[in-house]
Write a protein that holds these residues in place. Structure first.
Motif, PDB file in Angstrom:
ATOM      1  N   SER A  85       0.830  -1.211   0.000  1.00 15.97           N
ATOM      2  CA  SER A  85       0.000   0.000   0.000  1.00 15.97           C
ATOM      3  C   SER A  85       0.861   1.256   0.000  1.00 15.97           C
ATOM      4  O   SER A  85       0.517   2.257  -0.644  1.00 15.97           O
ATOM      5  N   ALA A  86       1.995   1.220   0.707  1.00 16.60           N
ATOM      6  CA  ALA A  86       2.896   2.370   0.714  1.00 16.60           C
ATOM      7  C   ALA A  86       3.457   2.614  -0.679  1.00 16.60           C
ATOM      8  O   ALA A  86       3.550   3.763  -1.137  1.00 16.60           O
ATOM      9  N   ALA A  87       3.829   1.532  -1.383  1.00 21.16           N
ATOM     10  CA  ALA A  87       4.321   1.670  -2.750  1.00 21.16           C
ATOM     11  C   ALA A  87       3.252   2.272  -3.649  1.00 21.16           C
ATOM     12  O   ALA A  87       3.530   3.176  -4.460  1.00 21.16           O
ATOM     13  N   ALA A  88       2.017   1.784  -3.504  1.00 19.08           N
ATOM     14  CA  ALA A  88       0.911   2.336  -4.293  1.00 19.08           C
ATOM     15  C   ALA A  88       0.703   3.808  -3.983  1.00 19.08           C
ATOM     16  O   ALA A  88       0.442   4.618  -4.884  1.00 19.08           O
ATOM     17  N   GLY A  89       0.831   4.178  -2.708  1.00 21.93           N
ATOM     18  CA  GLY A  89       0.665   5.572  -2.312  1.00 21.93           C
ATOM     19  C   GLY A  89       1.700   6.482  -2.948  1.00 21.93           C
ATOM     20  O   GLY A  89       1.386   7.601  -3.378  1.00 21.93           O
ATOM     21  N   ILE A  90       2.952   6.013  -3.026  1.00 15.77           N
ATOM     22  CA  ILE A  90       4.011   6.804  -3.661  1.00 15.77           C
ATOM     23  C   ILE A  90       3.709   6.995  -5.138  1.00 15.77           C
ATOM     24  O   ILE A  90       3.864   8.096  -5.691  1.00 15.77           O
ATOM     25  N   ILE A  91       3.260   5.921  -5.788  1.00 14.46           N
ATOM     26  CA  ILE A  91       2.915   6.017  -7.205  1.00 14.46           C
ATOM     27  C   ILE A  91       1.767   7.000  -7.417  1.00 14.46           C
ATOM     28  O   ILE A  91       1.793   7.843  -8.325  1.00 14.46           O
ATOM     29  N   ILE A  92       0.749   6.920  -6.571  1.00 11.03           N
ATOM     30  CA  ILE A  92      -0.393   7.828  -6.681  1.00 11.03           C
ATOM     31  C   ILE A  92       0.057   9.276  -6.509  1.00 11.03           C
ATOM     32  O   ILE A  92      -0.339  10.170  -7.265  1.00 11.03           O
ATOM     33  N   PHE A  93       0.907   9.523  -5.508  1.00 10.24           N
ATOM     34  CA  PHE A  93       1.383  10.887  -5.257  1.00 10.24           C
ATOM     35  C   PHE A  93       2.139  11.435  -6.460  1.00 10.24           C
ATOM     36  O   PHE A  93       1.903  12.574  -6.900  1.00 10.24           O
ATOM     37  N   THR A  94       3.069  10.653  -7.005  1.00  9.02           N
ATOM     38  CA  THR A  94       3.854  11.132  -8.147  1.00  9.02           C
ATOM     39  C   THR A  94       2.982  11.348  -9.375  1.00  9.02           C
ATOM     40  O   THR A  94       3.196  12.298 -10.142  1.00  9.02           O
ATOM     41  N   GLN A  95       1.977  10.495  -9.558  1.00  9.22           N
ATOM     42  CA  GLN A  95       1.092  10.662 -10.708  1.00  9.22           C
ATOM     43  C   GLN A  95       0.218  11.907 -10.558  1.00  9.22           C
ATOM     44  O   GLN A  95      -0.063  12.597 -11.544  1.00  9.22           O
ATOM     45  N   LEU A  96      -0.203  12.207  -9.346  1.00  8.65           N
ATOM     46  CA  LEU A  96      -1.001  13.415  -9.131  1.00  8.65           C
ATOM     47  C   LEU A  96      -0.155  14.673  -9.359  1.00  8.65           C
ATOM     48  O   LEU A  96      -0.677  15.700  -9.798  1.00  8.65           O
ATOM     49  N   TRP A  97       1.144  14.598  -9.083  1.00  5.43           N
ATOM     50  CA  TRP A  97       2.025  15.718  -9.400  1.00  5.43           C
ATOM     51  C   TRP A  97       2.079  15.938 -10.910  1.00  5.43           C
ATOM     52  O   TRP A  97       2.054  17.076 -11.388  1.00  5.43           O
ATOM     53  N   LEU A  98       2.126  14.853 -11.658  1.00  8.01           N
ATOM     54  CA  LEU A  98       2.115  14.963 -13.117  1.00  8.01           C
ATOM     55  C   LEU A  98       0.782  15.509 -13.614  1.00  8.01           C
ATOM     56  O   LEU A  98       0.741  16.280 -14.577  1.00  8.01           O
ATOM     57  N   VAL A  99      -0.310  15.116 -12.973  1.00  5.81           N
ATOM     58  CA  VAL A  99      -1.624  15.660 -13.330  1.00  5.81           C
ATOM     59  C   VAL A  99      -1.647  17.167 -13.109  1.00  5.81           C
ATOM     60  O   VAL A  99      -2.166  17.936 -13.925  1.00  5.81           O
ATOM     61  N   ALA A 100      -1.056  17.612 -11.990  1.00  5.93           N
ATOM     62  CA  ALA A 100      -1.098  19.028 -11.635  1.00  5.93           C
ATOM     63  C   ALA A 100      -0.236  19.884 -12.549  1.00  5.93           C
ATOM     64  O   ALA A 100      -0.489  21.090 -12.695  1.00  5.93           O
ATOM     65  N   THR A 101       0.779  19.295 -13.174  1.00  9.29           N
ATOM     66  CA  THR A 101       1.732  20.094 -13.950  1.00  9.29           C
ATOM     67  C   THR A 101       1.668  19.850 -15.451  1.00  9.29           C
ATOM     68  O   THR A 101       2.528  20.346 -16.189  1.00  9.29           O
ATOM     69  N   GLY A 102       0.670  19.097 -15.919  1.00 13.50           N
ATOM     70  CA  GLY A 102       0.583  18.852 -17.360  1.00 13.50           C
ATOM     71  C   GLY A 102      -0.727  18.208 -17.750  1.00 13.50           C
ATOM     72  O   GLY A 102      -1.607  17.976 -16.912  1.00 13.50           O
ATOM     73  N   ASN A 103      -0.875  17.916 -19.030  1.00 17.04           N
ATOM     74  CA  ASN A 103      -2.075  17.289 -19.579  1.00 17.04           C
ATOM     75  C   ASN A 103      -1.668  16.065 -20.393  1.00 17.04           C
ATOM     76  O   ASN A 103      -1.183  16.196 -21.521  1.00 17.04           O
ATOM     77  N   PHE A 104      -1.848  14.893 -19.833  1.00 17.93           N
ATOM     78  CA  PHE A 104      -1.478  13.661 -20.532  1.00 17.93           C
ATOM     79  C   PHE A 104      -2.681  12.731 -20.675  1.00 17.93           C
ATOM     80  O   PHE A 104      -2.597  11.537 -20.384  1.00 17.93           O
ATOM     81  N   ALA A 105      -3.808  13.323 -21.111  1.00 16.58           N
ATOM     82  CA  ALA A 105      -5.046  12.558 -21.284  1.00 16.58           C
ATOM     83  C   ALA A 105      -5.330  11.769 -20.004  1.00 16.58           C
ATOM     84  O   ALA A 105      -5.232  12.318 -18.903  1.00 16.58           O
ATOM     85  N   TRP A 106      -5.653  10.477 -20.152  1.00 22.85           N
ATOM     86  CA  TRP A 106      -5.978   9.701 -18.944  1.00 22.85           C
ATOM     87  C   TRP A 106      -4.811   8.837 -18.481  1.00 22.85           C
ATOM     88  O   TRP A 106      -4.968   7.973 -17.620  1.00 22.85           O
ATOM     89  N   LEU A 107      -3.611   9.053 -19.006  1.00 18.54           N
ATOM     90  CA  LEU A 107      -2.468   8.218 -18.637  1.00 18.54           C
ATOM     91  C   LEU A 107      -2.215   8.246 -17.136  1.00 18.54           C
ATOM     92  O   LEU A 107      -2.132   7.199 -16.485  1.00 18.54           O
ATOM     93  N   ASN A 108      -2.067   9.430 -16.563  1.00 19.99           N
ATOM     94  CA  ASN A 108      -1.771   9.530 -15.142  1.00 19.99           C
ATOM     95  C   ASN A 108      -2.945   9.090 -14.281  1.00 19.99           C
ATOM     96  O   ASN A 108      -2.758   8.431 -13.247  1.00 19.99           O
ATOM     97  N   TRP A 109      -4.148   9.429 -14.704  1.00 17.96           N
ATOM     98  CA  TRP A 109      -5.323   9.015 -13.940  1.00 17.96           C
ATOM     99  C   TRP A 109      -5.484   7.508 -13.946  1.00 17.96           C
ATOM    100  O   TRP A 109      -5.901   6.911 -12.945  1.00 17.96           O
ATOM    101  N   MET A 110      -5.146   6.858 -15.054  1.00 17.70           N
ATOM    102  CA  MET A 110      -5.219   5.397 -15.091  1.00 17.70           C
ATOM    103  C   MET A 110      -4.201   4.794 -14.135  1.00 17.70           C
ATOM    104  O   MET A 110      -4.493   3.813 -13.435  1.00 17.70           O
TER     105      MET A 110
END
Length: 483
Positions: free
Chosen positions: A236-261
């Motif tokens: 779960s901690a690993a998943a949390g790190i991945i989620i956090f980094t992906q949300l940073w990418l969401v906040a700083t760019g537009n990559f369709a649904w890649l980061n949200w997926m």
């Protein structure tokens, strides 16, 4: 069958809810994006018409409903069906029935969207298309509220996240030197395909922060994914790190649904007790009382598809450790067991193709050229970039690729021709038509260098971008005179 009890994972019910509804929501966005853009891009009168594409191939290697017949009306029917099915899954209606009901619903989404992708040509040549297809297929076997979440399917979804993240990490290490010397983020926020409202602020961060960003990216993509398969709470901690980094990418760019997926899929590794510890409103024992055991027939289905997915994983594993690693590649016609990756190299300069038109008879530099405005692509130097993801602006993305490849693309010349006729479906893809529906006499394409304005430049000029004209990419063109 005590041995089969291991296949039940009742402690991952919250994960299943997020996975099923989240993947369905992204299918909803994908069908909506296609409904709004596909006819103008690829329809009967599109820039790359599907009927012409199908007539020009003797044997289409991938399955599609449109193999025998395409019409815009049929296409819209496919999209509306996809929207309806994904809507029911978001609401949780099929999940309330037997496990075969969400199975059929997700397989329908997978088949319908695959039918679109396989005739979408360059406008659907993005890695997140196959990611959506593979995620939808695997999610079909998550079962319903009447059965516990199947552990092997959760593992297969975690394996999909692993391929997505580790593949992206390896392609970077093997790619441009900027990822190895930690300078990639000096450029990425400014040169990425479609900046968002916070991209400029991210670009203006100190360079030491950018180097830390790259180090964090390497850690999140090359180390963390292995812990998705560790015991709880490490997974779960690993998943949390991945989620956090992906949300940073969401906040700083537009990559369709890649980061949200990636965010949605990461929940496959988060157990109910951990989710409850973080958010007490989430029950620690979510699982319904009716999900005490798995029917034998469903167990057979789960085991069979697990064996299939494991067998299809051979080529992606081989690719991950290959010196000639492929990025975003499918190894079979069903687009399952794919390999993923992004930004193996980072563009150092942002060159934009600016499209202009004029009513003037003489297309010289004094002809009063007016600029067309795109929805997501940078144009107006004062305009704040918008947040579009997970919605996908396909025309804008292809415009970013033009100066990296060649402006002499068939679809781009078709686009310019549509502007000369003021084609309404094409103009609806744009933010601004400077001629208010009128037909310009000439259109042209200029290449311009864009860079983010410094804070001092913004205070002085109000411009978020500094634009420098480089060269004429396509000289003025017009329609041939009528006989």
């Amino acid at each position: 069958m005590e041995w089969a009890a291991w296949l039940d994972a009742p402690e991952y019910e919250f994960a299943r809810q997020v996975l099923q509804r989240g993947i369905a929501a992204l299918y909803f966005v994908a069908f909506l994006s296609s409904l709004n853009q596909f006819p103008a891009l690829l329809g009967e009168r599109g820039l790359l018409p599907v009927p012409d594409f199908l007539a020009g191939v003797s044997r289409l290697g991938r399955p599609t409903l449109f193999r025998w017949h395409y019409s815009d009306r049929l296409f819209r029917g496919v999209c509306w069906t996809g929207l309806a099915v994904s809507g029911t899954l978001i609401a949780g209606l099929p999940q309330a029935g037997p496990p075969w009901l969400p199975l059929l619903a997700f397989l329908a989404l997978w088949w319908l969207y695959m039918s679109i992708v396989n005739v979408g040509q360059t406008f659907y040549g993005f890695g997140w298309e196959m990611l959506l297809l593979e995620a939808g297929f695997i999610a079909a076997f998550l079962g319903s509220d009447q059965t516990p979440p199947p552990r092997t399917i959760l593992i297969m979804l975690a394996w999909l996240v692993f391929r997505l993240e580790f593949g992206a990490g390896m392609i970077k290490i093997r790619g441009g030197r900027e990822w190895r010397d930690l300078t990639a983020l000096y450029y990425h926020h400014e040169t990425q395909p479609m900046p968002g409202p916070l991209s400029r602020q991210a670009h203006l961060l100190p360079r030491r922060v950018h180097r830390m960003e790259v180090l964090g990216n390497h850690f999140a993509q090359l180390v963390v994914p292995f812990f998705l398969f560790a015991p709880q709470p490490l997974a779960s901690a690993a998943a949390g790190i991945i989620i956090f980094t992906q949300l940073w990418l969401v906040a700083t760019g537009n990559f369709a649904w890649l980061n949200w997926m990636a965010v949605v899929l990461a929940f496959a590794a988060i157990s109910d007790p951990v989710a409850h510890a973080l958010v007490p409103a989430i029950p620690a024992d979510w699982g319904p009382a009716g999900a005490a055991s798995t029917p034998l027939w469903w167990l057979v289905v789960i085991l069979a598809v697990t064996v299939l997915l494991v067998a299809l994983s051979y080529r992606p594993v081989e690719n991950l450790f290959s010196r000639h690693q492929l990025m975003n590649a499918s190894f079979n016609r069903w687009q399952l067991g794919n390999t993923y990756g992004a930004f193996g190299t980072v563009t150092k300069r942002r060159i934009e193709i600016v499209v202009e038109g004029t009513f003037a008879e003489d297309p010289d530099d004094d002809a009063g050229w007016r600029e067309y405005g795109f929805r997501g692509k940078p144009g107006d130097v004062r305009r704040l970039p918008r947040q579009w993801a997970p919605y996908h602006l396909r025309l804008d993305w292809l415009m970013w690729f033009l100066p990296l490849r060649t402006v002499h693309e068939e679809w781009f010349y078709a686009f310019l021709a549509r502007l000369l006729t003021a084609d309404r479906p094409t103009l609806r893809l744009l933010r601004l038509d400077p001629f208010d529906g009128g037909c310009p006499r000439w259109v042209r394409a200029r290449a311009c260098l864009y860079r983010f304005a410094t804070r001092a430049e913004f205070r002085e000029t109000g411009q978020r971008w500094i634009r420098t004209s480089l060269y004429m990419a396509i000289p003025p063109v017009s329609l041939p005179p009528e006989d």
